[in-house]
Scaffold this motif. Structure first.
Motif, PDB file in Angstrom:
ATOM      1  N   SER A  43       0.759  -1.199   0.012  1.00 43.30           N
ATOM      2  CA  SER A  43      -0.008  -0.180   0.151  1.00 43.30           C
ATOM      3  C   SER A  43       0.792   1.398   0.033  1.00 43.30           C
ATOM      4  O   SER A  43       0.362   1.996  -0.762  1.00 43.30           O
ATOM      5  CB  SER A  43      -1.026  -0.082   1.354  1.00 43.30           C
ATOM      6  N   GLU A  65       0.623   4.290  -2.639  1.00 36.50           N
ATOM      7  CA  GLU A  65       0.293   5.538  -2.492  1.00 36.50           C
ATOM      8  C   GLU A  65       1.409   6.680  -2.853  1.00 36.50           C
ATOM      9  O   GLU A  65       1.196   7.605  -3.320  1.00 36.50           O
ATOM     10  CB  GLU A  65       0.073   5.607  -0.969  1.00 36.50           C
ATOM     11  N   GLU A 124       0.959   7.774  -6.403  1.00 34.52           N
ATOM     12  CA  GLU A 124       0.056   8.882  -6.570  1.00 34.52           C
ATOM     13  C   GLU A 124       0.481  10.255  -6.250  1.00 34.52           C
ATOM     14  O   GLU A 124      -0.104  11.172  -6.641  1.00 34.52           O
ATOM     15  CB  GLU A 124      -1.166   8.270  -5.705  1.00 34.52           C
ATOM     16  N   LYS A 133      -1.655  11.966   3.170  1.00 25.73           N
ATOM     17  CA  LYS A 133      -0.882  10.629   3.064  1.00 25.73           C
ATOM     18  C   LYS A 133       0.384  10.697   3.847  1.00 25.73           C
ATOM     19  O   LYS A 133       1.688  10.768   3.139  1.00 25.73           O
ATOM     20  CB  LYS A 133      -0.545  10.380   1.534  1.00 25.73           C
TER      21      LYS A 133
END
Length: 194
Positions: free
Chosen positions: A7, A11, A14, A145
């Motif tokens: 993950s 992320e 992105e 994030k």
């Protein structure tokens, strides 16, 4: 469990700018590693001295240390704006490589050339996996994030290392083909002379 492991990388992809920085590091590592691994061989052939080649290689390494500190200071002074500083640095650092074959085969000429190359190419190259990753991590945290600095660093450095591996394979092939061609030409010259 698999989702948790990957993950961070998903992320990290992105975050805006990651692909640009990673791809540029891919090519920068090709150049940097080519210089690091092939410079001693080239200098040994041109200077006919392993000791001189080794000393110039050490000078290049030391220049990279100073280049990293200098480009870090300069880009931090401009508010962390890294791209323009890196581009200018790489342009200046590449100039001696363009003129390398035309340089007189002497220690002072090579020392000046590799000092410039080390400072201006090695500096930004080493900052890709560190300062750039932190900058992108701060941007990711601002996007909600947090905690992606390690993933970003691994992603950027991993793609750069892939570039180094592919680049070294290509350079080794070119060097091997060049040696075979030179050897074949020498054999033909000896046969023609006999």
């Amino acid at each position: 469990a698999t989702k948790g492991i990957f993950s961070g990388f998903v992320e990290a992809w992105e975050v805006p700018g990651v692909l640009d920085w990673a791809l540029s590091y891919f090519f920068i590592k090709v150049v940097t590693y080519t210089i690091l691994f092939w410079m001693p061989y080239y200098l040994t052939l041109t200077l006919n001295s392993q000791e001189k080649a080794d000393n110039l290689t050490v000078l290049f390494d030391i220049a990279m240390i100073f280049g990293t500190a200098a480009i870090g200071f300069v880009t931090d002074s401009f508010g962390g704006l890294r791209s323009p500083g890196f581009v200018a640095s790489f342009v200046v650092g590449s100039l001696p490589l363009l003129f390398l074959p035309a340089l007189s085969h002497s220690m002072p000429h090579y020392a000046a050339a590799f000092l410039i190359v080390g400072v201006f190419t090695g500096g930004p190259a080493h900052m890709y996996g560190t300062a750039v990753s932190v900058d992108l991590g701060e941007e990711a945290a601002a996007m909600g994030k947090p905690g992606l600095v390690s993933s970003l660093s691994g992603l950027i450095d991993g793609i750069g290392t892939l570039g180094a591996a592919i680049g070294q394979s290509i350079v080794a092939r070119v060097a091997s083909d060049g040696e075979q061609t030179r050897s074949h030409a020498a054999d033909q010259a000896v046969t023609a002379a006999a």
